[in-house]
Scaffold this motif. Structure first.
Motif, mmCIF file in Angstrom:
data_model
loop_
_atom_site.group_PDB
_atom_site.id
_atom_site.type_symbol
_atom_site.label_atom_id
_atom_site.label_comp_id
_atom_site.label_asym_id
_atom_site.label_seq_id
_atom_site.Cartn_x
_atom_site.Cartn_y
_atom_site.Cartn_z
ATOM 1 N N PRO A 95 0.798 -1.226 0.000
ATOM 2 C CA PRO A 95 0.000 0.000 0.000
ATOM 3 C C PRO A 95 0.833 1.279 0.000
ATOM 4 C CG PRO A 95 -0.802 -1.550 1.648
ATOM 5 C CD PRO A 95 0.506 -2.074 1.163
ATOM 6 N N PHE A 96 2.034 1.247 0.575
ATOM 7 C CA PHE A 96 2.820 2.468 0.699
ATOM 8 C C PHE A 96 3.368 2.929 -0.654
ATOM 9 C CE2 PHE A 96 3.098 0.265 4.808
ATOM 10 C CZ PHE A 96 2.577 1.243 5.629
ATOM 11 N N SER A 97 3.935 1.991 -1.425
ATOM 12 C CA SER A 97 4.453 2.379 -2.736
ATOM 13 C C SER A 97 3.313 2.750 -3.683
ATOM 14 C CB SER A 97 5.286 1.244 -3.341
ATOM 15 O OG SER A 97 4.506 0.079 -3.523
ATOM 16 N N TRP A 98 2.189 2.059 -3.574
ATOM 17 C CA TRP A 98 1.052 2.404 -4.419
ATOM 18 C C TRP A 98 0.496 3.775 -4.056
ATOM 19 C CZ3 TRP A 98 -2.648 -1.603 -6.824
ATOM 20 C CH2 TRP A 98 -1.912 -2.626 -7.416
ATOM 21 N N ALA A 99 0.464 4.080 -2.766
ATOM 22 C CA ALA A 99 0.017 5.408 -2.350
ATOM 23 C C ALA A 99 0.974 6.484 -2.852
ATOM 24 C CB ALA A 99 -0.097 5.471 -0.828
ATOM 25 N N ALA A 100 2.275 6.184 -2.842
ATOM 26 C CA ALA A 100 3.255 7.146 -3.341
ATOM 27 C C ALA A 100 3.047 7.411 -4.824
ATOM 28 C CB ALA A 100 4.669 6.628 -3.085
ATOM 29 N N MET A 101 2.734 6.356 -5.591
ATOM 30 C CA MET A 101 2.502 6.531 -7.024
ATOM 31 C C MET A 101 1.191 7.273 -7.302
ATOM 32 S SD MET A 101 5.167 5.497 -8.513
ATOM 33 C CE MET A 101 5.985 6.171 -7.038
ATOM 34 N N ARG A 102 0.181 7.043 -6.471
ATOM 35 C CA ARG A 102 -1.060 7.809 -6.629
ATOM 36 C C ARG A 102 -0.814 9.277 -6.299
ATOM 37 N NH1 ARG A 102 -4.050 6.943 -9.908
ATOM 38 N NH2 ARG A 102 -5.941 7.694 -8.905
ATOM 39 N N ALA A 103 0.044 9.524 -5.314
ATOM 40 C CA ALA A 103 0.389 10.907 -4.978
ATOM 41 C C ALA A 103 1.156 11.562 -6.121
ATOM 42 C CB ALA A 103 1.223 10.939 -3.696
ATOM 43 N N LEU A 104 2.074 10.819 -6.755
ATOM 44 C CA LEU A 104 2.823 11.365 -7.886
ATOM 45 C C LEU A 104 1.887 11.736 -9.028
ATOM 46 C CD1 LEU A 104 5.509 12.015 -9.277
ATOM 47 C CD2 LEU A 104 5.644 9.606 -9.970
ATOM 48 N N ALA A 105 0.953 10.838 -9.337
ATOM 49 C CA ALA A 105 -0.026 11.146 -10.387
ATOM 50 C C ALA A 105 -0.892 12.332 -9.988
ATOM 51 C CB ALA A 105 -0.895 9.918 -10.656
ATOM 52 N N GLY A 106 -1.278 12.391 -8.713
ATOM 53 C CA GLY A 106 -2.093 13.502 -8.244
ATOM 54 C C GLY A 106 -1.381 14.830 -8.340
ATOM 55 N N PHE A 107 -0.068 14.824 -8.144
ATOM 56 C CA PHE A 107 0.697 16.054 -8.282
ATOM 57 C C PHE A 107 0.807 16.486 -9.743
ATOM 58 C CE2 PHE A 107 4.817 17.984 -9.266
ATOM 59 C CZ PHE A 107 4.740 19.137 -8.508
ATOM 60 N N CYS A 108 0.960 15.510 -10.648
ATOM 61 C CA CYS A 108 1.230 15.831 -12.047
ATOM 62 C C CYS A 108 -0.011 16.259 -12.824
ATOM 63 C CB CYS A 108 1.870 14.634 -12.744
ATOM 64 S SG CYS A 108 3.527 14.232 -12.158
ATOM 65 N N PHE A 109 -1.136 15.634 -12.567
ATOM 66 C CA PHE A 109 -2.317 15.924 -13.366
ATOM 67 C C PHE A 109 -2.776 17.381 -13.279
ATOM 68 C CE2 PHE A 109 -2.940 11.464 -14.291
ATOM 69 C CZ PHE A 109 -3.573 11.509 -15.525
ATOM 70 N N PRO A 110 -2.731 18.041 -12.110
ATOM 71 C CA PRO A 110 -3.077 19.466 -12.100
ATOM 72 C C PRO A 110 -2.229 20.298 -13.054
ATOM 73 C CG PRO A 110 -3.085 18.624 -9.869
ATOM 74 C CD PRO A 110 -2.541 17.529 -10.730
ATOM 75 N N GLY A 111 -0.934 19.960 -13.180
ATOM 76 C CA GLY A 111 -0.097 20.680 -14.133
ATOM 77 C C GLY A 111 -0.570 20.489 -15.553
ATOM 78 N N LEU A 112 -0.995 19.279 -15.887
ATOM 79 C CA LEU A 112 -1.527 19.024 -17.220
ATOM 80 C C LEU A 112 -2.813 19.809 -17.446
ATOM 81 C CD1 LEU A 112 -0.945 15.159 -17.283
ATOM 82 C CD2 LEU A 112 0.473 16.917 -18.337
ATOM 83 N N TYR A 113 -3.628 19.911 -16.408
ATOM 84 C CA TYR A 113 -4.862 20.688 -16.530
ATOM 85 C C TYR A 113 -4.573 22.181 -16.663
ATOM 86 C CZ TYR A 113 -7.139 16.399 -14.900
ATOM 87 O OH TYR A 113 -7.581 15.112 -14.748
ATOM 88 N N VAL A 114 -3.518 22.659 -15.996
ATOM 89 C CA VAL A 114 -3.151 24.072 -16.109
ATOM 90 C C VAL A 114 -2.812 24.401 -17.551
ATOM 91 C CG1 VAL A 114 -1.343 25.735 -15.558
ATOM 92 C CG2 VAL A 114 -2.422 24.447 -13.732
ATOM 93 N N VAL A 115 -2.007 23.552 -18.187
ATOM 94 C CA VAL A 115 -1.639 23.774 -19.585
ATOM 95 C C VAL A 115 -2.884 23.779 -20.466
ATOM 96 C CG1 VAL A 115 -0.360 22.857 -21.551
ATOM 97 C CG2 VAL A 115 0.643 22.776 -19.274
ATOM 98 N N ALA A 116 -3.740 22.764 -20.280
ATOM 99 C CA ALA A 116 -4.914 22.622 -21.127
ATOM 100 C C ALA A 116 -5.904 23.772 -20.922
ATOM 101 C CB ALA A 116 -5.593 21.286 -20.852
ATOM 102 N N GLU A 117 -6.172 24.092 -19.674
ATOM 103 C CA GLU A 117 -7.212 25.074 -19.401
ATOM 104 C C GLU A 117 -6.743 26.498 -19.662
ATOM 105 O OE1 GLU A 117 -9.053 24.340 -15.606
ATOM 106 O OE2 GLU A 117 -9.184 22.184 -16.001
#
Length: 338
Positions: A95-117
């Motif tokens: 669960p810890f490494s999977w949570a870390a990867m979900r956190a990484l994706a959660g950090f990155c997607f807002p940046g992608l939305y910033v570019v798009a929006e």
């Protein structure tokens, strides 16, 4: 005017479609694979909660990254990190490494939305903004729904679908990077305190915040809800797809309606109907627990929840942007990246 703005933004819509197919698949896939690996519901909940928690930080940092290195480099770097986060799930099982990867994706997607929006906001005005944002969110929700259908692919070892997620994220880069202008500028949005933003648009801020909570519970909770009902993995994916497709089909009509009448009335009406549809889902699930076959009624009710709940985000954002434009606070309008 609206047609021209849509045609000029097709690379963004195509890139976001591929990106959201992968993201939609990933949300449910992680829950199902974690269940297979023996994670408890508490562990799955905290693991999935890492995504929105990291997104809060990403919303603050992402505009600074884009302002420093530009749209193209930011989009490429953040998408690459999202691709890596999907692949790491294949080689770890805790669960810890999977949570870390979900956190990484959660950090990155807002940046992608910033570019798009930020790209999209540059092509919108008060007469077309709700409709254009609705097309954008149709692309997002439609992609997320298509991602659920990929759960029907046979994947006995639990590897293929994670590879597909990574491939789709990489492919999303192609239309965006080949069509983006090298000299495209980014003006970091002006900062407003929460109190000041609430004073300017209390409804817009409240709808955005509460709908963010609702969507998090909707997408993560539906997977756990399906597991509790004893549905198979593909049926759980179909359940999530039903809610997402409902939101996709209702986005444009509600957005266009709010361009013609008071947006507050549309927001209030959609919120009330979403509440009633949620009660219907609870009632139908009780019938299923009692041994009564609910059939397609459960999927229809979840579809109605998505139809009236998911568009609330774009309606709230549009209402807030209208108020900011009217008071000349921000140029271009505020960029929402939840």
């Amino acid at each position: 005017m609206l047609y021209r703005a849509i045609m000029e933004s097709w690379p963004l819509f195509l890139g976001m479609l591929l990106l959201m197919i992968s993201n939609g698949l990933m949300v449910t896939l992680v829950t199902l694979r974690a269940t297979d690996l023996g994670f408890t519901q508490t562990e799955i909940t905290f693991m999935q909660a890492a995504y929105p928690l990291a997104a809060i930080f990403g919303c603050i940092v992402a505009p600074k990254i884009v302002a420093a290195v530009g749209h193209i480099r930011s989009f490429g770097a953040l998408a690459s990190l999202c691709s890596i986060s999907a692949l790491v799930h294949m080689v770890t099982a805790d669960p810890f490494s999977w949570a870390a990867m979900r956190a990484l994706a959660g950090f990155c997607f807002p940046g992608l939305y910033v570019v798009a929006e930020s790209w999209l906001n540059g092509r919108a005005n008060n007469q077309t903004r709700a409709a254009l944002l609705s097309v954008y969110f149709i692309t997002q929700t439609g992609g997320a729904a298509l991602g659920q259908l990929l759960l029907y692919l046979p994947d006995s070892r639990g590897i293929l679908l994670f590879v597909i997620v990574s491939v789709l994220i990489s492919l999303s880069l192609v239309p965006m990077l080949l069509s983006a202008r090298q000299n495209q500028t980014f003006e970091e949005p002006a900062r407003l305190g929460v109190r000041e933003l609430f004073r300017i648009s209390p409804l817009g801020l409240s709808v955005g915040f509460l709908n963010g909570l609702s969507q998090g519970a909707f997408y993560v909770g539906l997977g756990l809800f399906g597991v509790a009902l004893g549905l198979s993995g593909d049926r759980i994916g179909l359940l999530v797809a039903a809610g997402t497709l409902g939101g996709m089909l209702a986005q444009f009509p509600l957005g266009a309606l709010s361009d013609r009448i008071d947006r507050r009335l549309v927001i209030a009406g959609a919120a009330i109907l979403a509440f009633l549809a949620s009660l219907a889902v609870a009632f139908i699930s009780q019938l299923s627990d009692a041994g009564i076959t609910a059939g397609g009624w459960l999927f229809a009710a979840v579809g109605l929840v998505g139809a009236f709940m998911l568009p609330l985000y774009s309606l709230g954002v549009t209402h807030c942007n209208d108020r900011l434009h009217r008071r000349r606070w921000l140029r271009p309008p505020v960029r929402w990246c939840w």
